[in-house]
Design a protein around this motif. Structure first.
Motif, mmCIF file in Angstrom:
data_model
loop_
_atom_site.group_PDB
_atom_site.id
_atom_site.type_symbol
_atom_site.label_atom_id
_atom_site.label_comp_id
_atom_site.label_asym_id
_atom_site.label_seq_id
_atom_site.Cartn_x
_atom_site.Cartn_y
_atom_site.Cartn_z
ATOM 1 N N CYS A 149 24.891 31.172 50.112
ATOM 2 C CA CYS A 149 25.752 31.134 51.112
ATOM 3 C C CYS A 149 27.205 31.594 50.804
ATOM 4 O O CYS A 149 28.256 31.821 51.489
ATOM 5 C CB CYS A 149 25.762 30.028 52.094
ATOM 6 N N ALA A 150 27.375 31.521 49.455
ATOM 7 C CA ALA A 150 28.841 32.151 48.991
ATOM 8 C C ALA A 150 28.717 32.818 47.707
ATOM 9 O O ALA A 150 27.427 32.608 47.041
ATOM 10 C CB ALA A 150 29.599 30.927 48.758
ATOM 11 N N LEU A 151 29.539 33.548 47.226
ATOM 12 C CA LEU A 151 29.778 34.169 45.778
ATOM 13 C C LEU A 151 30.855 33.562 45.200
ATOM 14 O O LEU A 151 32.032 33.467 45.981
ATOM 15 C CB LEU A 151 29.331 35.661 46.157
ATOM 16 N N PRO A 152 30.822 33.588 44.080
ATOM 17 C CA PRO A 152 32.145 33.497 43.332
ATOM 18 C C PRO A 152 33.242 34.373 43.387
ATOM 19 O O PRO A 152 32.976 35.627 43.045
ATOM 20 C CB PRO A 152 31.675 33.218 41.685
ATOM 21 N N LEU A 153 34.573 33.928 43.610
ATOM 22 C CA LEU A 153 35.811 34.817 43.751
ATOM 23 C C LEU A 153 36.559 34.536 42.527
ATOM 24 O O LEU A 153 37.543 33.614 42.864
ATOM 25 C CB LEU A 153 36.053 34.986 45.002
ATOM 26 N N LEU A 154 36.215 34.860 41.314
ATOM 27 C CA LEU A 154 37.020 34.461 40.115
ATOM 28 C C LEU A 154 36.733 32.725 39.727
ATOM 29 O O LEU A 154 36.149 31.964 40.511
ATOM 30 C CB LEU A 154 38.611 34.480 40.444
ATOM 31 N N ALA A 155 37.027 32.300 38.605
ATOM 32 C CA ALA A 155 36.466 30.863 38.133
ATOM 33 C C ALA A 155 37.484 30.416 37.361
ATOM 34 O O ALA A 155 38.670 31.014 37.068
ATOM 35 C CB ALA A 155 35.286 31.109 37.456
ATOM 36 N N ASP A 156 37.447 29.131 37.307
ATOM 37 C CA ASP A 156 38.608 28.308 36.354
ATOM 38 C C ASP A 156 37.559 27.681 35.222
ATOM 39 O O ASP A 156 36.537 27.129 35.642
ATOM 40 C CB ASP A 156 39.313 27.381 37.220
ATOM 41 N N ALA A 157 38.161 27.524 34.194
ATOM 42 C CA ALA A 157 37.581 26.899 32.954
ATOM 43 C C ALA A 157 38.792 26.115 32.585
ATOM 44 O O ALA A 157 39.832 26.214 32.434
ATOM 45 C CB ALA A 157 37.377 27.722 31.903
ATOM 46 N N PRO A 365 37.613 36.000 35.185
ATOM 47 C CA PRO A 365 36.796 36.720 35.889
ATOM 48 C C PRO A 365 35.156 36.103 36.124
ATOM 49 O O PRO A 365 34.933 35.442 35.353
ATOM 50 C CB PRO A 365 36.454 38.080 35.000
ATOM 51 N N SER A 366 34.778 36.611 37.242
ATOM 52 C CA SER A 366 33.433 35.764 37.729
ATOM 53 C C SER A 366 32.141 36.708 37.578
ATOM 54 O O SER A 366 31.155 36.193 38.310
ATOM 55 C CB SER A 366 33.556 35.116 38.810
ATOM 56 N N THR A 367 32.133 37.748 37.161
ATOM 57 C CA THR A 367 30.917 38.895 36.835
ATOM 58 C C THR A 367 30.902 39.166 35.180
ATOM 59 O O THR A 367 31.855 38.956 34.440
ATOM 60 C CB THR A 367 31.080 40.115 37.694
ATOM 61 N N PHE A 368 29.461 39.217 34.786
ATOM 62 C CA PHE A 368 29.351 39.618 33.456
ATOM 63 C C PHE A 368 30.267 40.852 32.883
ATOM 64 O O PHE A 368 30.746 40.798 31.982
ATOM 65 C CB PHE A 368 27.794 39.982 33.266
ATOM 66 N N ALA A 369 30.129 41.954 33.681
ATOM 67 C CA ALA A 369 30.980 43.217 33.427
ATOM 68 C C ALA A 369 32.503 42.758 33.244
ATOM 69 O O ALA A 369 33.114 43.662 32.298
ATOM 70 C CB ALA A 369 30.783 44.324 34.632
ATOM 71 N N ARG A 383 41.706 34.237 26.339
ATOM 72 C CA ARG A 383 40.206 34.420 25.909
ATOM 73 C C ARG A 383 39.593 33.347 25.371
ATOM 74 O O ARG A 383 38.309 33.388 25.620
ATOM 75 C CB ARG A 383 40.326 35.614 25.022
ATOM 76 N N THR A 384 39.943 32.254 24.896
ATOM 77 C CA THR A 384 39.450 31.039 24.810
ATOM 78 C C THR A 384 38.652 30.652 26.137
ATOM 79 O O THR A 384 37.457 29.991 25.899
ATOM 80 C CB THR A 384 40.475 29.766 24.393
ATOM 81 N N PHE A 385 39.259 30.774 26.981
ATOM 82 C CA PHE A 385 38.763 30.466 28.434
ATOM 83 C C PHE A 385 37.617 31.275 28.953
ATOM 84 O O PHE A 385 36.699 30.808 29.516
ATOM 85 C CB PHE A 385 39.852 29.898 29.725
ATOM 86 N N LEU A 386 37.635 32.439 28.505
ATOM 87 C CA LEU A 386 36.617 33.340 28.670
ATOM 88 C C LEU A 386 35.276 32.903 28.015
ATOM 89 O O LEU A 386 34.103 32.847 28.413
ATOM 90 C CB LEU A 386 36.934 34.771 28.575
ATOM 91 N N GLY A 387 35.471 32.517 26.650
ATOM 92 C CA GLY A 387 34.567 31.925 26.150
ATOM 93 C C GLY A 387 33.762 30.559 26.632
ATOM 94 O O GLY A 387 32.444 30.419 26.703
ATOM 95 N N ILE A 388 34.439 29.699 27.204
ATOM 96 C CA ILE A 388 34.060 28.649 27.723
ATOM 97 C C ILE A 388 33.450 28.993 29.099
ATOM 98 O O ILE A 388 32.354 28.288 29.185
ATOM 99 C CB ILE A 388 35.366 27.595 28.204
ATOM 100 N N ALA A 389 33.730 29.955 29.682
ATOM 101 C CA ALA A 389 33.144 30.213 31.003
ATOM 102 C C ALA A 389 31.690 30.987 30.627
ATOM 103 O O ALA A 389 30.883 30.770 31.481
ATOM 104 C CB ALA A 389 34.090 31.235 31.768
#
Length: 445
Positions: A149-157, A365-369, A383-389
């Motif tokens: 019922c939802a899609l991710p719109l950016l994320a937090d790590a 960001p919340s998509t692979f691309a 970018r450390t947080f990108l790795g965590i995500a």
């Protein structure tokens, strides 16, 4: 940087509103028969309010309207979940078409109540393969029992900020990677000042800033519910290891009472008197937005970011962390659901849009691309947080029909446990399980 405004504990009013939402048996029904190429005005409600955030949203809408000149978007910001929920229950012409929320814990309610429509038919109709666009962990917190019922719109790590100058002073060469190293380094980094402290290595108290227990607990990868949806914290082996480790962290630095007294001297989390920024903490659990704040405040020490430590017997999972984020969906009462889907799809799945929005408000960001885009902010700490995500072991909180109440109940239990009020941990966890199950049952009735 939306998570700045999210309290660790869900307000009672919001929790009550969530329960009312879950219990609504006849949500107002809209329509998915509209023609998205015809002129229409969509109402979009969101929670962002800071000037930079609002500008980023308005810039996003301008890009969307340029691509879809027949669709106009009327955005309303700084809208809390409780207000949105009330409007969706009432339905009618004043209700929003597209909605967003910072509270991923409530997705189970949004899906189960029917207030947010299932997006799978829209994705199938427009050829969007969600498994190829979004990381599985983010899909997990935007769906409930097969209802996307939802899609991710950016994320937090969440990771660990550390004071490099303090590490050098203590003779520590790198951030700790295991819990045993974490405890040892915390002790080395702690500097006493009479009966109080000049600096603490890591403040484990669960009332501090972003230290909600579920965020550190995520490093163990616990399973909160069984296949039937029943709470199983008393059966979860890592529950005992988590509380044991938290106790060791406190004891290594002087004990709960001394640490709690020191914590009460800290300034506001979002001010220049933040305990990490002011040098009172050598290590600190926080989200990706903190780096921008440290830069803006011109921190007087050299700092770095690393993933939080992991249990010694799970050393191979180092790099994991706790994930959450903003979610977006379509109101069940909207009579323009196909046009609304065009906006949701653009905001959540268009690579250029996701990257530009992430850079603008410094969220993950919340998509692979988008995560692999060369246009993404190249700041190494970010970018450390990108790795965590992207780490396959990172954890999101499982959705539940009682929203975030089970997390609030875990927080309450943890406050008592750290203060020494829980004398039988197993018995206490069993009572906690029963409490969570009772509230879940009530939310389903």
């Amino acid at each position: 940087m939306p998570r700045w405004r999210i309290p660790l504990r869900a307000p009672v009013g919001l929790a009550a509103a969530g329960l009312l939402l879950a219990g609504c048996a006849n949500p107002s029904t809209g329509s998915a028969a509209d023609d998205p190429t015809k002129p229409v005005t969509l109402k979009f409600w969101h929670g962002w309010s800071a000037p930079g955030e609002v500008k980023a949203i308005n810039d996003s809408i301008a890009r969307f309207e340029k691509l879809h000149p027949n669709i106009k978007v009327k955005a309303t910001g700084n809208v809390p979940d409780a207000t949105t929920n009330q409007a969706l229950r009432a339905g009618g012409g004043e209700a929003p078409d597209v909605v967003s929320s910072f509270t991923t814990n409530n997705v189970g309610q949004y899906c189960d109540s029917g207030m947010w429509v299932d997006l799978d038919p829209f994705m199938k109709k427009t050829g969007l393969d969600k498994s190829k666009v979004f990381p599985k962990s983010l899909l997990d917190y935007t769906s409930y029992r097969g209802n996307q019922c939802a899609l991710p719109l950016l994320a937090d790590a969440f990771g660990m900020y550390y004071n490099k100058d303090a590490f050098k002073e203590a003779g520590i060469e790198r951030p700790p990677r295991t819990m045993s190293e974490f405890i040892a380094d915390s002790k080395k980094l702690t500097v006493k000042d009479g009966s109080s402290y000049k600096r603490v290595g890591f403040m484990p108290d669960f009332r501090l800033y972003q230290n909600s227990p579920d965020r550190l607990f995520a490093q163990w990868g616990p399973k909160y519910f069984d296949a039937k949806g029943n709470s199983r914290l008393a059966e979860e082996p890592s529950s005992y290891e988590f509380f044991k480790t938290a106790r060791k962290l406190r004891d290594a630095q002087g004990g709960y009472k001394a640490l709690e007294r020191f914590r009460t001297s800290f300034g506001d989390e979002m001010s220049n008197q933040n305990a990490f920024l002011s040098g009172k903490l050598a290590m600190h659990l926080d989200g990706e937005w903190r780096g921008l704040m440290l830069n803006d405040a011109k921190a007087k020490f050299d700092w770095g970011v690393a993933p939080l430590p992991v249990p010694d017997d799970q050393a191979e999972t180092y790099g994991r962390g706790y994930l959450t984020g903003t979610v977006a969906g379509i109101a069940h009462s909207s009579k323009h659901q196909n046009a609304a889907w065009e906006l949701v799809k653009f905001l959540t799945a268009d690579t250029d849009q996701v990257v530009r929005f992430a850079n603008a408000i410094h969220n993950v960001p919340s998509t692979f691309a988008a995560l692999k885009s060369p246009k993404l902010d190249a700041d190494p700490t970010f970018r450390t947080f990108l790795g965590i995500a992207q780490n396959k072991h990172s954890q999101v909180m499982p959705p539940s029909t009682n929203g975030g109440m089970y997390i609030a109940q875990l927080q309450d239990f943890s406050y008592g446990e750290e203060a020494g009020d829980v004398h039988d941990l197993r018995g206490g966890l069993r009572r906690l399980d029963k409490l969570i199950d009772a509230d879940t049952l009530q939310s389903q009735n």
